[in-house]
Motif scaffolding. Structure first.
Motif, PDB file in Angstrom:
ATOM      1  N   VAL A 162       0.857  -1.186   0.000  1.00  0.00           N
ATOM      2  CA  VAL A 162       0.000   0.000   0.000  1.00  0.00           C
ATOM      3  C   VAL A 162       0.894   1.237   0.000  1.00  0.00           C
ATOM      4  O   VAL A 162       1.743   1.387   0.878  1.00  0.00           O
ATOM      5  N   HIS A 163       0.716   2.066  -1.029  1.00  0.00           N
ATOM      6  CA  HIS A 163       1.511   3.297  -1.142  1.00  0.00           C
ATOM      7  C   HIS A 163       0.669   4.493  -0.719  1.00  0.00           C
ATOM      8  O   HIS A 163      -0.403   4.711  -1.290  1.00  0.00           O
ATOM      9  N   VAL A 164       1.145   5.288   0.212  1.00  0.00           N
ATOM     10  CA  VAL A 164       0.527   6.600   0.432  1.00  0.00           C
ATOM     11  C   VAL A 164       1.609   7.667   0.326  1.00  0.00           C
ATOM     12  O   VAL A 164       2.796   7.385   0.485  1.00  0.00           O
ATOM     13  N   GLY A 165       1.195   8.878   0.033  1.00  0.00           N
ATOM     14  CA  GLY A 165       2.167   9.969  -0.160  1.00  0.00           C
ATOM     15  C   GLY A 165       2.800   9.886  -1.529  1.00  0.00           C
ATOM     16  O   GLY A 165       2.395   9.098  -2.393  1.00  0.00           O
ATOM     17  N   ALA A 166       3.833  10.704  -1.725  1.00  0.00           N
ATOM     18  CA  ALA A 166       4.501  10.767  -3.021  1.00  0.00           C
ATOM     19  C   ALA A 166       5.439   9.585  -3.187  1.00  0.00           C
ATOM     20  O   ALA A 166       5.624   8.776  -2.276  1.00  0.00           O
ATOM     21  N   SER A 167       6.006   9.489  -4.360  1.00  0.00           N
ATOM     22  CA  SER A 167       6.937   8.406  -4.665  1.00  0.00           C
ATOM     23  C   SER A 167       8.141   8.492  -3.722  1.00  0.00           C
ATOM     24  O   SER A 167       8.667   9.566  -3.482  1.00  0.00           O
ATOM     25  N   PRO A 168       8.569   7.351  -3.153  1.00  0.00           N
ATOM     26  CA  PRO A 168       9.643   7.401  -2.153  1.00  0.00           C
ATOM     27  C   PRO A 168      10.950   7.954  -2.726  1.00  0.00           C
ATOM     28  O   PRO A 168      11.243   7.790  -3.907  1.00  0.00           O
ATOM     29  N   THR A 169      11.736   8.569  -1.853  1.00  0.00           N
ATOM     30  CA  THR A 169      13.036   9.119  -2.232  1.00  0.00           C
ATOM     31  C   THR A 169      14.004   8.012  -2.636  1.00  0.00           C
ATOM     32  O   THR A 169      14.818   8.196  -3.546  1.00  0.00           O
ATOM     33  N   SER A 170      13.905   6.863  -1.993  1.00  0.00           N
ATOM     34  CA  SER A 170      14.909   5.812  -2.145  1.00  0.00           C
ATOM     35  C   SER A 170      14.764   5.052  -3.461  1.00  0.00           C
ATOM     36  O   SER A 170      13.745   4.403  -3.713  1.00  0.00           O
ATOM     37  N   LYS A 171      15.805   5.089  -4.246  1.00  0.00           N
ATOM     38  CA  LYS A 171      15.797   4.329  -5.494  1.00  0.00           C
ATOM     39  C   LYS A 171      15.836   2.821  -5.243  1.00  0.00           C
ATOM     40  O   LYS A 171      15.094   2.067  -5.896  1.00  0.00           O
ATOM     41  N   PRO A 172      16.668   2.327  -4.301  1.00  0.00           N
ATOM     42  CA  PRO A 172      16.608   0.882  -4.008  1.00  0.00           C
ATOM     43  C   PRO A 172      15.193   0.434  -3.626  1.00  0.00           C
ATOM     44  O   PRO A 172      14.753  -0.636  -4.043  1.00  0.00           O
ATOM     45  N   LEU A 173      14.481   1.248  -2.874  1.00  0.00           N
ATOM     46  CA  LEU A 173      13.113   0.873  -2.505  1.00  0.00           C
ATOM     47  C   LEU A 173      12.210   0.841  -3.737  1.00  0.00           C
ATOM     48  O   LEU A 173      11.425  -0.102  -3.927  1.00  0.00           O
ATOM     49  N   ARG A 174      12.330   1.854  -4.581  1.00  0.00           N
ATOM     50  CA  ARG A 174      11.467   1.885  -5.770  1.00  0.00           C
ATOM     51  C   ARG A 174      11.757   0.692  -6.682  1.00  0.00           C
ATOM     52  O   ARG A 174      10.844   0.075  -7.235  1.00  0.00           O
ATOM     53  N   LYS A 175      13.033   0.370  -6.804  1.00  0.00           N
ATOM     54  CA  LYS A 175      13.400  -0.760  -7.672  1.00  0.00           C
ATOM     55  C   LYS A 175      12.929  -2.088  -7.066  1.00  0.00           C
ATOM     56  O   LYS A 175      12.507  -3.001  -7.782  1.00  0.00           O
ATOM     57  N   TYR A 176      13.009  -2.189  -5.754  1.00  0.00           N
ATOM     58  CA  TYR A 176      12.525  -3.393  -5.073  1.00  0.00           C
ATOM     59  C   TYR A 176      11.024  -3.572  -5.316  1.00  0.00           C
ATOM     60  O   TYR A 176      10.555  -4.643  -5.689  1.00  0.00           O
ATOM     61  N   LEU A 177      10.296  -2.469  -5.149  1.00  0.00           N
ATOM     62  CA  LEU A 177       8.838  -2.553  -5.318  1.00  0.00           C
ATOM     63  C   LEU A 177       8.474  -2.863  -6.772  1.00  0.00           C
ATOM     64  O   LEU A 177       7.457  -3.502  -7.046  1.00  0.00           O
ATOM     65  N   ALA A 178       9.312  -2.402  -7.684  1.00  0.00           N
ATOM     66  CA  ALA A 178       9.049  -2.695  -9.100  1.00  0.00           C
ATOM     67  C   ALA A 178       9.275  -4.166  -9.410  1.00  0.00           C
ATOM     68  O   ALA A 178       8.680  -4.715 -10.340  1.00  0.00           O
ATOM     69  N   ALA A 179      10.142  -4.809  -8.617  1.00  0.00           N
ATOM     70  CA  ALA A 179      10.537  -6.179  -8.950  1.00  0.00           C
ATOM     71  C   ALA A 179       9.687  -7.242  -8.262  1.00  0.00           C
ATOM     72  O   ALA A 179       9.598  -8.371  -8.744  1.00  0.00           O
ATOM     73  N   VAL A 180       9.053  -6.894  -7.145  1.00  0.00           N
ATOM     74  CA  VAL A 180       8.338  -7.939  -6.409  1.00  0.00           C
ATOM     75  C   VAL A 180       7.003  -8.262  -7.087  1.00  0.00           C
ATOM     76  O   VAL A 180       6.439  -7.445  -7.808  1.00  0.00           O
ATOM     77  N   ASP A 181       6.557  -9.479  -6.821  1.00  0.00           N
ATOM     78  CA  ASP A 181       5.277  -9.928  -7.362  1.00  0.00           C
ATOM     79  C   ASP A 181       4.216  -9.710  -6.282  1.00  0.00           C
ATOM     80  O   ASP A 181       4.035 -10.543  -5.407  1.00  0.00           O
ATOM     81  N   ALA A 182       3.571  -8.552  -6.329  1.00  0.00           N
ATOM     82  CA  ALA A 182       2.605  -8.198  -5.278  1.00  0.00           C
ATOM     83  C   ALA A 182       1.494  -7.371  -5.886  1.00  0.00           C
ATOM     84  O   ALA A 182       1.669  -6.735  -6.917  1.00  0.00           O
ATOM     85  N   ASP A 183       0.364  -7.375  -5.220  1.00  0.00           N
ATOM     86  CA  ASP A 183      -0.679  -6.417  -5.578  1.00  0.00           C
ATOM     87  C   ASP A 183      -0.312  -5.082  -4.941  1.00  0.00           C
ATOM     88  O   ASP A 183      -0.073  -5.014  -3.745  1.00  0.00           O
ATOM     89  N   GLN A 184      -0.259  -4.056  -5.764  1.00  0.00           N
ATOM     90  CA  GLN A 184       0.199  -2.767  -5.232  1.00  0.00           C
ATOM     91  C   GLN A 184      -0.881  -1.718  -5.410  1.00  0.00           C
ATOM     92  O   GLN A 184      -1.398  -1.522  -6.508  1.00  0.00           O
ATOM     93  N   TYR A 185      -1.170  -1.026  -4.310  1.00  0.00           N
ATOM     94  CA  TYR A 185      -2.252  -0.041  -4.249  1.00  0.00           C
ATOM     95  C   TYR A 185      -1.675   1.353  -4.082  1.00  0.00           C
ATOM     96  O   TYR A 185      -1.004   1.634  -3.094  1.00  0.00           O
TER      97      TYR A 185
END
Lengths: 594, 594
Positions: free
Chosen positions: A308-331
């Motif tokens: 579940v994402h709230v707020g703006a896109s996170p500052t952390s690139k490792p976090l963004r890349k991790y979230l892009a790679a996982v197999d999850a339902d993302q809100y």
């Protein structure tokens, strides 16, 4: 009986009456401060603001700095601080801050004076095309009618003022631009017949309180949609990612309630408003993700089921890349139906106020998910903190670590782009101290940083610390003038690596020339003379002398006045140490959690 | 055999090829310099410009200053100096200079890097809406196609480059904005297959010379229309008013030919390009009108029969008011069919290139008009100069008088708004010395003055003098960094009256507060530390010590390096002396010429 803040038929001319009606209405809407830059065409507005007893005037000579200062105030408080400038390029100097306000959803109200319509585009002096000057970056634009003392026009003006505040603080919050044509006399010079003496008081003085009261709702799901979501979120492994907050930010109690009910670890961006403060005492807040997320951890760990994402896109690139790679339902939860997830792996958009949504969901969830999953994240966080504690070797991140360790409680901590915000993300571990961490992450510019920080500081009794690089410090040195011209005091930590240190993180480093001359762009500036130009004291320490920095910073935060503590660093060496630390953290996390 | 400046199939990737093709084409169009601000997204452009052997790179850390610097170069030369910046608010910092360029018709080419289209408006970092960022202030805008190594796309890019220069230098000249989306890799990193090896050389290397040669005409009247005009201009009493020049300015020889044939005195704005230089030797050039025109002179003198306006609206308000009051046929000559006469008393618009028009007319006019009329103006000019010579008592205008007296020949003299340009107008009497006087009179802002002046200086081997007030000096102090980072040297005369001296000329002076706090806005800045920040030496003299100023200024212009000569003045006292002098000049003119 008459209220000196309210216009009346004794006002000397239509411009005076008009500007006073506007200011009166803004004050009724709660405006208590304004940022004004000197100029002639804006005289009616300036005089009206200056004479209003309930409004504090900040005077800024550079409009670019002024707009960022107003942005900083609004970012800190959620309230509007209007801006006033004269006609011409003055208004264009607001543009960078307007874009930042638009992108990061910060309320802003631009009141630009203009020449009257008949002399536009005719070669008249200081007359430009100010119509829709900021394009799509504003939530609302009006070329306000020419001043005239008639009941309908005055009602229109007061209604416009109320609507401007509503739009600026709406969903999403952002800048509103009102353009005000004025013709001479601009001063409160009596003009016979300009304000008819028989105007009814209702036309001049407005109403008791605001002329228009706004009652605004926020998007909320109906019960069925909410139950459906609650079912989908009742998974063993979930994450709540809280990105940089919109003004006024997500409610920490709603985050806590959701985290407890769901069992989802809270991945809290440093600018989320929930990494620092009471929430940390009760809730699994993770701040170290930037130091350990990556391919290795992702492969070793199970994927989350739901994010579940709230707020703006996170500052952390490792976090963004991790979230892009996982197999999850993302809100993606966004009350403005925006999309703030540029990897486009999100599966659902939820248009709802995040605080209310999280609060309501917490009462519906089936129960906390996997305890192992939650422990994995809290143990990783602990591993990250242990690596930080054990390490030696300086890197610029240490500066942020020390600031978070030593800043007075409460503090507003403003971090510049490009590196300080990233270093705060990785090294500024969660704490229960009441810190408000802020940055300009809407457009992530290095312009206007000093002014935004000082504006934020001017809106609070918190201590204020700004951590900035040398390029951002240089870019808005003009903003330092506010130190002597307003009440704000600041401790400015100036991480000086003589140029664009962030470029050492990029592949262009391998191409020199032009790497040094066009990217790092060393300037060799000695910033100590800013002590003689502005109302501050200046101290310099070497980055690798940790005690010296800690002493100088502690001293600065406990002394009267404003202080710059310059830390001389080597950007390239810092990046090497950052990388080594990351390696060690990843190793430790893999040892501890798999 | 291969030209290292030309792209080829050996380029490592499509971005490199693309940027090199652009730069190659700009160089073929005569571009020999560029102003670059550091950033990541603009890497392909930066690398291509830096590697081109025929292009000089100016590196500016503050984009606002960078754009004004480029504006100054173009103002001085008529040629474009492109600007390069990264994505985000960087581009918005160009906006003030873009507006000035648009209003004063100075060529400008903005090359902004952008994120690729699919991540716009998605929360991606440093990604804003750059489309049509400058609204109607640009002559042409293109969101350039994404780089791709195909023949048609490359032809399109080269054609776009040629068209951009044509539009920027066309009629009217002005800013052109090309927005360049780039995706990674941004560096010259080899990407297999990105540049097909079988691309024909015609696709990669372009053509011999420019890819598209532009042959552009300028509006010219047919013979009948010209004869009609010549008849109308064959009147006893006429005036040729030459306002601030568009780039490249009206041809002094055409002005001289017209003045001789018509007998019209030439009322030459200080920024007209004809007040200083050889024209003065042969032609009745009047520069003192600002000191004597007004009700009294207008009533004592006969009105002109015909007035011909070329260039922008004159700086002098007394002149504009005089022209609004006289009963004359007034012709606005504008090659762009603009209207630059905000009193709306002009009767005719002539859409034609002014230099060609004046030259052709001079061969058709019936003969010089009234000799008495011409003498009236030249005697008034002489009276003005006599009053200046005889007077004592300091006013800030003396500074401009001394600068025009002492500046090396040749010099570029840049004057700031608000007061220096007005003082140059009134006190900078015509001289045969080769001075190029420049100012930002398009929008008449006090922003970007330092950078515009230094940009102008960077484009010439002339000596450079900048005369600026303290607010403008403060507003663009960042621009002083160019002194150390480029070859330009300057003598900066800083007229310091601690705030907005011009407001003493306005009725708001009678209303204090807020006059001092919100209009004059005294800042108390001690500018001497700018000597330690930037590559300049600093000297301070008192305004009323004329010899001290003359000595300091002469010393500064003859010494190596850059110098600030600060003149401490009292704005209010100066305005009193200005008014007294004007009174005396009017008296003397009325005595001598009626």
């Amino acid at each position: 009986m008459t209220d000196p803040n309210r216009p009346s038929t004794t006002d000397p001319n239509r411009n005076t009456l008009w500007a006073r009606a506007l200011v009166d209405e803004l004050a009724a809407a709660g405006i208590d401060a304004v940022c004004i830059s000197p100029g002639s065409r804006s005289t009616p507005l300036t005089v009206a603001f200056d004479r209003h007893e309930d409004i504090h005037v900040f005077s800024h000579l550079d409009e670019r700095s002024s707009a960022y200062f107003a942005l900083g105030r609004a970012r800190r408080t959620g309230d509007v601080t209007p801006l006033v400038c004269t006609s011409g390029t003055a208004a264009a100097n607001y543009h960078p801050a307007v874009i930042e306000a638009s992108q990061s959803r910060v309320p802003m109200l631009l009141l630009t004076a203009d020449r009257p319509p008949e002399i536009r585009d005719s070669g008249a002096n200081q007359t430009i095309d100010q119509e829709k000057l900021y394009g799509d970056a504003v939530r609302w634009y009006r070329d306000v009618a020419e001043p005239e003392a008639t009941p309908r026009k005055l009602r229109s003006l007061r209604t416009t003022a109320a609507r401007a505040i509503t739009k600026a603080t709406g969903t999403p919050a952002g800048p509103v631009h009102l353009n005000f044509p004025f013709r001479k006399p601009l001063e409160p010079t009596p003009v016979e017949g300009d304000v008819p003496t028989d105007l009814p008081e209702s036309a001049t003085a407005g109403r008791d309180g605001a002329f228009v009261d706004t009652t605004a709702g926020a998007p909320e799901l109906d019960d069925d949609a909410l139950r459906t979501l609650a079912e989908k979120f009742s998974e063993p492994r979930g994450l709540l990612v809280v990105g940089p907050s919109d003004s006024p930010g997500v409610d920490p109690e709603a985050v806590a309630a959701f985290a407890h009910a769901s069992g989802f670890p809270v991945l809290a961006d440093p600018l989320s408003g929930v990494r620092y403060g009471g929430l940390v005492r009760t809730t699994p807040v993770v701040g170290g993700y930037d130091a350990f997320l990556g391919e290795r951890v992702r492969e070793a760990w199970p994927d989350p089921d739901v994010v579940v994402h709230v707020g703006a896109s996170p500052t952390s690139k490792p976090l963004r890349k991790y979230l892009a790679a996982v197999d999850a339902d993302q809100y993606v939860v966004d009350p403005a139906a925006g999309w703030r997830e540029a990897e486009f792996t999100a599966t659902d958009l939820v248009v709802a106020d995040p605080s209310r949504l999280l609060g309501r969901l917490s009462r519906l969830l089936a129960g906390p998910g996997s305890r192992t999953w939650q422990e994995r994240w809290t143990e990783a966080e602990a591993a990250h903190e242990t690596v930080l504690d054990e390490r030696d070797g300086f890197c610029e991140g240490r500066v942020l670590e020390d600031v978070v360790d030593l800043a007075p409680d409460p503090s507003t901590i403003f971090v510049s782009n490009s590196m300080p915000v990233r270093d705060l993300d990785r090294f500024g571990t969660p704490t229960t101290k009441t810190y408000t961490a802020l940055g300009n992450r809407g457009a992530s510019g290095i312009d206007g940083i000093v002014s935004t920080a000082l504006g934020a500081g001017s809106a609070t009794t918190d201590d204020l610390t700004l951590v900035t690089g040398d390029l951002a410090y240089y870019h808005d040195m003009n903003g330092l003038l506010a130190l002597g011209r307003s009440d704000v005091e600041a401790t400015i930590v100036l991480v000086n690596n003589d140029g664009g240190g962030i470029f050492h993180m990029l592949p262009i480093e391998a191409y020199d020339p032009p790497f040094t001359s066009q990217f790092v762009t060393p300037h060799g500036l000695d910033f100590e003379p800013t002590e003689d130009l502005y109302d501050l004291s200046f101290a310099r320490v070497e980055g690798d002398d940790r005690d010296a920095f800690r002493d100088a910073y502690a001293e600065a935060t406990t002394s009267e006045g404003s202080h710059v503590v310059e830390v001389a660093t080597d950007a390239e060496a810092s990046h090497r140490v950052r990388d080594e630390l990351r390696e060690r953290t990843v190793e430790r996390v893999l040892e501890d959690t798999t």
